[in-house]
Design an enzyme around this catalytic site. Structure first.
Site, short mmCIF file in Angstrom:
data_model
loop_
_atom_site.label_atom_id
_atom_site.label_comp_id
_atom_site.label_asym_id
_atom_site.label_seq_id
_atom_site.Cartn_x
_atom_site.Cartn_y
_atom_site.Cartn_z
N GLU A 1 -5.37 0.47 8.25
CA GLU A 1 -4.52 -0.61 8.80
C GLU A 1 -5.02 -1.18 10.12
O GLU A 1 -4.98 -2.39 10.34
CB GLU A 1 -3.07 -0.14 8.95
CG GLU A 1 -2.33 0.00 7.62
CD GLU A 1 -2.76 1.22 6.83
OE1 GLU A 1 -3.34 2.15 7.44
OE2 GLU A 1 -2.55 1.25 5.60
N GLU B 1 1.89 1.33 -6.58
CA GLU B 1 0.54 1.82 -6.33
C GLU B 1 -0.45 1.28 -7.35
O GLU B 1 -1.57 0.88 -7.02
CB GLU B 1 0.50 3.35 -6.35
CG GLU B 1 1.29 4.03 -5.23
CD GLU B 1 0.60 3.94 -3.87
OE1 GLU B 1 -0.52 3.41 -3.79
OE2 GLU B 1 1.21 4.40 -2.88
N ASP C 1 6.96 -1.48 5.50
CA ASP C 1 5.85 -2.30 6.02
C ASP C 1 5.50 -3.58 5.26
O ASP C 1 5.62 -4.69 5.77
CB ASP C 1 4.58 -1.43 6.19
CG ASP C 1 4.23 -0.59 4.95
OD1 ASP C 1 4.90 -0.73 3.91
OD2 ASP C 1 3.28 0.20 5.04
N ARG D 1 -3.47 -1.36 -6.28
CA ARG D 1 -4.84 -0.84 -6.38
C ARG D 1 -5.54 -1.30 -7.64
O ARG D 1 -6.67 -1.80 -7.60
CB ARG D 1 -4.84 0.69 -6.35
CG ARG D 1 -4.24 1.27 -5.09
CD ARG D 1 -4.46 2.78 -5.04
NE ARG D 1 -3.51 3.40 -4.12
CZ ARG D 1 -3.80 4.43 -3.32
NH1 ARG D 1 -4.99 4.97 -3.35
NH2 ARG D 1 -2.88 4.94 -2.53
#
Ligand SMILES: *[C@@H]1O[C@H](CO)[C@@H](O)[C@H](O)[C@H]1NC(C)=O
Ligand SMILES: *[C@@H]1O[C@H](CO)[C@@H](O)[C@H](O)[C@H]1NC(C)=O
Length: 639
Positions: free
Chosen positions: A541, A272, A404, A276
């Site tokens: 998405e 994360e 994903d 980010r």
């Protein structure tokens, strides 16, 4: 209605202050006498006419904040108080202080330079925080007139860079890259302007109630901290740069420079923070050329490195940024597969930008290890063990959560390294997409929606698709553009349509977090949403995929699809102080706002909307940049 009466009050105020201008007393007196001699009904008529003209002028003034905000207001929000009071006061006061907007001679300045005007005005925006004064010191040096002479832009960047480096003369040249890319010129049409308005509305709330914290809680007017790294600011830096919101960018830049410290005694998640914060800092560095961002990224990168110090080289998921101790997640011995394989773009870019090869070596080693592991038709289980370096047996196979972006980064790493021939990454991508086509793709019986399911225990098909999976159409199209087979294009088109239907079939026009599809005769409809899955977190998405479809084909249909969705966000997630995730997309009368505005709303969702609605589909040139999984553009490397 209330809004309207505010406008009237405003024009009255304007009118009266205008008529009290000093220095014209003689003329004024005779005018007044003449005026008083007119019959009262005629005077009333003239006043009404003038008022109407003023209201019309205010309403239709181009580039004016008033209109979009207030019209959104009238869309009728769900169970949340309409926003008026001090919000309208802000707008009203701005207008009182900007009478020259009504003058023909003064061309209104473009949005980004708007606040420059305010330098001569008392600061009245309650959302302003006191730390803005630092920024005000540098602004007056930027000329007040309208457009972007490149010299001026460069000048402002130099001032900007110098600002963080007081007392160090002549560092300018070294601290600014000369290869900063093209300038962004701000919104070019109404849809883009609406997105910028949404950004600024979100930003106002964040700034007033959550400045420096990770996320805004827009309903309780509070903040939420996850890592304590000002996530919203860092995630949104490049969005502001791309939208040409120069003031917002500069104040954020100053916050990063002066207040963002990584020496915090706190466990953070490697993935994360990489996508980010590291990604956000690196793209801000590449877009602006400001080395302060790179220096921050290097500091952060060094603190994340202990994650790779494991028996297998597969990284631990968590690390304490101050003690630099890394470990597995508290709830599991394993790391998520997508997490260990979705840090490579960022660490490689950090290595190339800083010259420190170690950052690339650790993540390339992860690539090689994952490449060597046995897979099911190229598909990977969603957990991997950092000690043994092996996938967890019988773990789910999914293109949703925890799986994903493994697939996404196989393609994007190959693109980032300028399509190196014989790269095992692109071979693995091709194999995996074949696996998707043969193992995971199904069509519903009645309406023939193509979707992607999951394999439970690595083998049992479950007709469940996360909204997260809706990134895939865009990635497939991007791959096809770079030589992947036609089957990828077909799947991309079909899947895009299904994802669109997950929005359109809901009364709110917003997709749920998870959708199930009808397998046999187990349900009346083909698209099924369970009560616990009906939330929408403002995720990007699908908009991301629409963006790729538009950018790579130029077909405006994808813009129209995105516009429908944008309007649903406006209608059902906009609240007085920002935008909120909601608990239920299935009922317009009971959306259950969740009081959370995640950083990716500003970092990704609004950025993709903005790029999708651009008249220039190459606003970000996809031959020069690859967007990381958090929508941060990183340059394609040529050696
Ligand atoms: C303003 O800056 C001070 C330090 O200069 C900091 O402690 C404070 O949190 C900042 N306030 C805001 C609202 O950013
Ligand atoms: C644009 O895309 C839509 C949706 O995929 C398609 O139906 C339409 O034919 C396309 N238009 C053109 C001109 O290619």
């Amino acid at each position: 209605m209330e809004t309207r009466s505010d406008h009237v009050a405003l024009t009255l105020q304007l009118g009266s202050s205008d008529s009290l201008q000093p220095g014209l007393s003689t003329t004024r007196k005779s005018c007044r006498r003449y005026w008083n001699q007119l019959p009262r009904c005629l005077r009333n008529l003239i006043i009404i006419g003038l008022l109407t003209a003023c209201v019309a002028l205010l309403l239709f003034l181009p580039g004016e904040q008033l209109v979009p905000d207030d019209s959104a207001n009238s869309l009728g929000h769900i169970n949340i108080a309409p926003f008026k009071d001090e919000h309208n006061n802000i707008l009203r006061n701005e207008n009182v202080h900007h009478p020259k907007r009504n003058s023909e001679e003064v061309i209104p300045p473009p949005t980004p330079l708007r606040k420059l005007e305010d330098n001569n005005q008392p600061q009245i925006d309650p959302a302003q925080n006191p730390n803005d004064s630092a920024q005000n010191q540098i602004e007056p040096q930027i000329p007040l007139d309208n457009k972007p002479d490149p010299e001026i832009e460069k000048g402002s960047r130099e001032i900007l860079a110098n600002n963080g480096l007081e007392g160090e003369p002549n560092v300018l040249e070294e601290n600014i890259d000369n290869n900063a890319p093209k300038d962004f010129s701000g919104p070019s049409n109404d849809r883009q302007r609406a997105v910028v308005d949404a950004f600024r509305h979100s930003w106002r709330g964040y700034k007033e109630f959550a400045w420096g914290h990770d996320n805004l809680k827009p309903i309780s007017m509070g903040s939420h901290d996850w890592f304590g790294l000002g996530l919203t600011i860092v995630d949104a830096l490049d969005t502001m740069y791309i939208m040409d919101l120069q003031d917002e960018f500069e104040e954020s830049r100053n916050w990063v420079d002066q207040h963002l410290s990584f020496n915090i005694n706190k466990d953070v998640n490697l993935f994360e923070v990489t996508i980010r914060v590291l990604g956000g800092l690196l793209s801000a560095y590449h877009l602006s050329g400001d080395k302060m961002f790179l220096n921050k990224a290097i500091d952060l990168g060094n603190r994340l490195m202990p994650c790779f110090d494991t028996p297998s080289g597969i990284p631990y998921s968590d690390v304490n940024l101050a003690t630099m101790k890394a470990h597995s997640p508290k709830w599991s011995p394993d790391s998520s597969t997508s997490e260990v394989t979705t840090i490579q773009l960022e660490f490689r870019d950090l290595a190339r930008s800083s010259g420190d090869k170690a950052f690339e070596e650790v993540v390339q080693s992860v690539n090689e290890k994952v490449h060597a592991l046995p897979k099911t038709n190229g598909l990977v289980p969603i957990f991997i063990n950092a000690n043994s370096g092996a996938f967890r047996n019988f773990a789910t196979i999914s293109l949703g959560a925890r799986g994903d972006s493994y697939y996404e980064y196989l393609l994007k790493q190959w693109l980032q390294t300028n399509k190196k021939p014989n790269d095992f990454l692109i071979e693995d991508y091709k194999t995996a997409m074949d696996g998707v086509l043969t193992q995971l793709v199904r069509k519903t019986p009645a309406e023939k929606h193509t979707y992607i399911g999951e394999l439970i225990n690595g083998k049992d098909f479950k007709p469940k698709m996360d909204h997260l999976t809706c990134y895939l159409p865009g990635t497939l199209l991007l791959g096809h553009r770079h030589g992947m087979p036609l089957s990828h294009l077909t799947l991309a088109n079909e899947l895009l349509e299904t994802c669109y239907q997950t929005y359109m079939k809901q009364p709110t026009g917003l997709a749920p977090e998870i959708t199930y599809f009808k397998l046999n005769d187990d349900s009346e409809t083909d698209i099924i949403v369970k009560p616990n899955d009906a939330h929408n977190l403002l995720r990007p998405e699908f908009v991301e995929s629409l963006y790729y479809f538009y950018a790579l084909t130029g077909n405006k249909t994808y813009q129209d699809m995105g516009w429908n969705i944008f309007q649903s966000f406006e209608k059902y997630t906009k609240v007085k102080h920002g935008y909120t995730s909601i608990g239920n997309v299935k009922n317009v009368l009971n959306t259950r706002p969740r009081d959370m505005m995640e950083s990716f709303w500003l970092g990704e969702t609004l950025k993709y909307f903005y790029l999708l609605f651009s008249d220039d589909r190459n606003e970000i040139d996809l031959d020069k940049y690859v967007l990381n999984t958090e929508a941060h553009p990183l340059p394609i490397l040529h050696n």
